[in-house]
Design an enzyme around this catalytic site. Structure first.
Site, PDB file in Angstrom:
ATOM      1  N   ASP A   1       0.811  -1.207   0.000  1.00 50.55           N
ATOM      2  CA  ASP A   1       0.000   0.000   0.000  1.00 50.55           C
ATOM      3  C   ASP A   1       0.853   1.270   0.000  1.00 50.55           C
ATOM      4  OD1 ASP A   1      -2.242   1.552   0.078  1.00 50.55           O
ATOM      5  OD2 ASP A   1      -2.976   0.831   2.008  1.00 50.55           O
ATOM      6  N   ASP A   2       0.663   2.110  -1.018  1.00 47.72           N
ATOM      7  CA  ASP A   2       1.326   3.418  -1.111  1.00 47.72           C
ATOM      8  C   ASP A   2       2.852   3.325  -1.201  1.00 47.72           C
ATOM      9  OD1 ASP A   2      -1.203   4.415  -0.887  1.00 47.72           O
ATOM     10  OD2 ASP A   2      -0.822   5.695   0.843  1.00 47.72           O
TER      11      ASP A   2
ATOM     12  N   CYS B   1      -5.556   4.660  -4.105  1.00 45.71           N
ATOM     13  CA  CYS B   1      -5.716   3.240  -3.765  1.00 45.71           C
ATOM     14  C   CYS B   1      -6.832   2.490  -4.479  1.00 45.71           C
ATOM     15  CB  CYS B   1      -5.924   3.102  -2.259  1.00 45.71           C
ATOM     16  SG  CYS B   1      -4.650   3.852  -1.250  1.00 45.71           S
TER      17      CYS B   1
ATOM     18  N   HIS C   1     -10.918  -2.085   0.681  1.00 48.17           N
ATOM     19  CA  HIS C   1     -11.122  -0.783   0.048  1.00 48.17           C
ATOM     20  C   HIS C   1     -11.919  -0.883  -1.245  1.00 48.17           C
ATOM     21  CE1 HIS C   1      -9.122   3.468  -0.474  1.00 48.17           C
ATOM     22  NE2 HIS C   1     -10.443   3.519  -0.263  1.00 48.17           N
TER      23      HIS C   1
ATOM     24  N   HIS D   1       1.303   2.234   4.084  1.00 49.08           N
ATOM     25  CA  HIS D   1       0.346   3.340   4.198  1.00 49.08           C
ATOM     26  C   HIS D   1       0.506   4.025   5.558  1.00 49.08           C
ATOM     27  CE1 HIS D   1      -3.419   5.577   4.069  1.00 49.08           C
ATOM     28  NE2 HIS D   1      -3.669   5.130   2.846  1.00 49.08           N
TER      29      HIS D   1
ATOM     30  N   ASP E   1      -0.035  -0.184  -5.195  1.00 46.54           N
ATOM     31  CA  ASP E   1      -1.285   0.346  -5.749  1.00 46.54           C
ATOM     32  C   ASP E   1      -1.149   1.805  -6.167  1.00 46.54           C
ATOM     33  OD1 ASP E   1      -1.095   1.409  -3.196  1.00 46.54           O
ATOM     34  OD2 ASP E   1      -3.183   1.057  -2.669  1.00 46.54           O
TER      35      ASP E   1
END
Length: 318
Positions: free
Chosen positions: A56-57, A96, A155, A257, A315
């Protein structure tokens, strides 16, 4: 398809500059892997295990092999990358949920309603979901005879149970529905109408149609660091899995994240990084490096690795 099928050890996707929308190709690669079930593999006719790991991120400078500042350490993942194939012209969406909708549906975000400010990225939009007429990867792989698990960040909506992972093709799910949460307490903090603050515990433990909060799948979940939680749950599931049964795993790590948090034993080795946010991010990558490769080691111990396709992606660029 033949090219994909012979990469039966680790097939590693890494992100390049993560700022455009051209990333349906990764979902297509996984679909091709599923389609290659009838092609040659380590044992003729054997379906490959597929593990899709989504970080994530994770930005361009957030992996050791790209980090121009010399601050990030991911030696185990570096070694794994050298065994596989790196896509160095690879693009994902700028945040995301649209990327995740593509990884699950195989469609560009604007084909599933993710192109506007009403997409699933902000609240309350995240509580809605991707139209149920679109099949997700869990559905596709299950129809191909796979056992399917999803872990970590969803999400992709929780308007009702029908929008959650175990209603969209996954046999088992441990993770959170929203776009971000605290790594230790698993609480989500946000603002509703009138900017009224709210806090809720967002961690699910679902199997089949049974939907429940995740309280203690691996010890006390409410005090377990996120990468430990999802890594250990994956190890637990792998321990009980029959290697002869084809397996599809969507492992969507919470790292890296924000909030930038990690156990102190990962922060201390990066004490030389002056900026606290960057220091903690480096610690989060180190924690991920250990947990991700622990899953790979378990696949090797189970005799599954030589017939596993591993996809590693971000992502967006954080």
């Amino acid at each position: 398809i033949a090219t994909v099928s012979v990469l039966n050890c680790s097939y590693t996707h890494t992100h390049a500059r993560t700022h455009t929308t051209s990333m349906a190709r990764t979902a297509l690669a996984v679909l091709l892997a599923g389609a290659c079930c009838g092609a040659a593999s380590p044992a003729e006719g054997t379906k490959p295990h597929i593990m899709f790991m989504l970080v994530d991120d994770l930005g361009w400078n957030d992996m050791e092999w790209h980090d121009e500042f010399g601050q990030i350490e991911s030696p185990k993942l570096n070694a794994l990358r050298e065994e596989g194939v790196t896509l160095d012209r690879y693009y994902v969406y700028r945040f995301c949920s649209p990327s995740r909708s593509t990884f699950q549906s195989g469609r560009y975000p604007w084909h599933v309603g993710q192109q506007t400010t009403q997409n699933l990225n902000p609240m309350p939009g995240v509580a809605c979901g991707i139209d149920l007429k679109y099949k997700f990867m869990g559905d596709v792989m299950k129809s191909a005879g796979y056992t399917t698990w999803a872990l970590g960040k969803w999400h992709l909506g929780f308007l009702s149970n029908e929008y959650t992972p175990t209603y969209r093709g996954y046999d088992h799910y441990v993770g959170y529905y929203s776009g971000a949460e605290e790594h230790f307490s698993h609480e989500k903090v946000g603002y509703g109408p009138g900017q009224h603050a709210y806090t809720f515990y967002d961690l699910a433990n679902n199997t089949g149609k049974e939907v429940a909060p995740c309280l203690e799948p691996v010890g006390n979940a409410s005090a377990t660091y996120s990468s430990y939680l999802y890594g250990n749950e994956t190890l637990r599931l792998l321990d009980a899995h029959d290697p002869a049964e084809p397996l599809y795993v969507y492992l969507a790590w919470n790292n890296v994240h924000d909030p930038n948090e990690a156990p102190q034993n990962y922060i201390d080795p990066h004490a030389g990084i002056e900026n606290k946010g960057r220091r903690n991010l480096a610690a989060m990558v180190s924690a991920l490096d250990d947990q991700l490769t622990a899953v790979v080691d378990k696949l090797k111990a189970k005799g599954m690795w030589e017939n596993t396709l591993l996809v590693f992606s971000s992502d967006n660029g954080g």
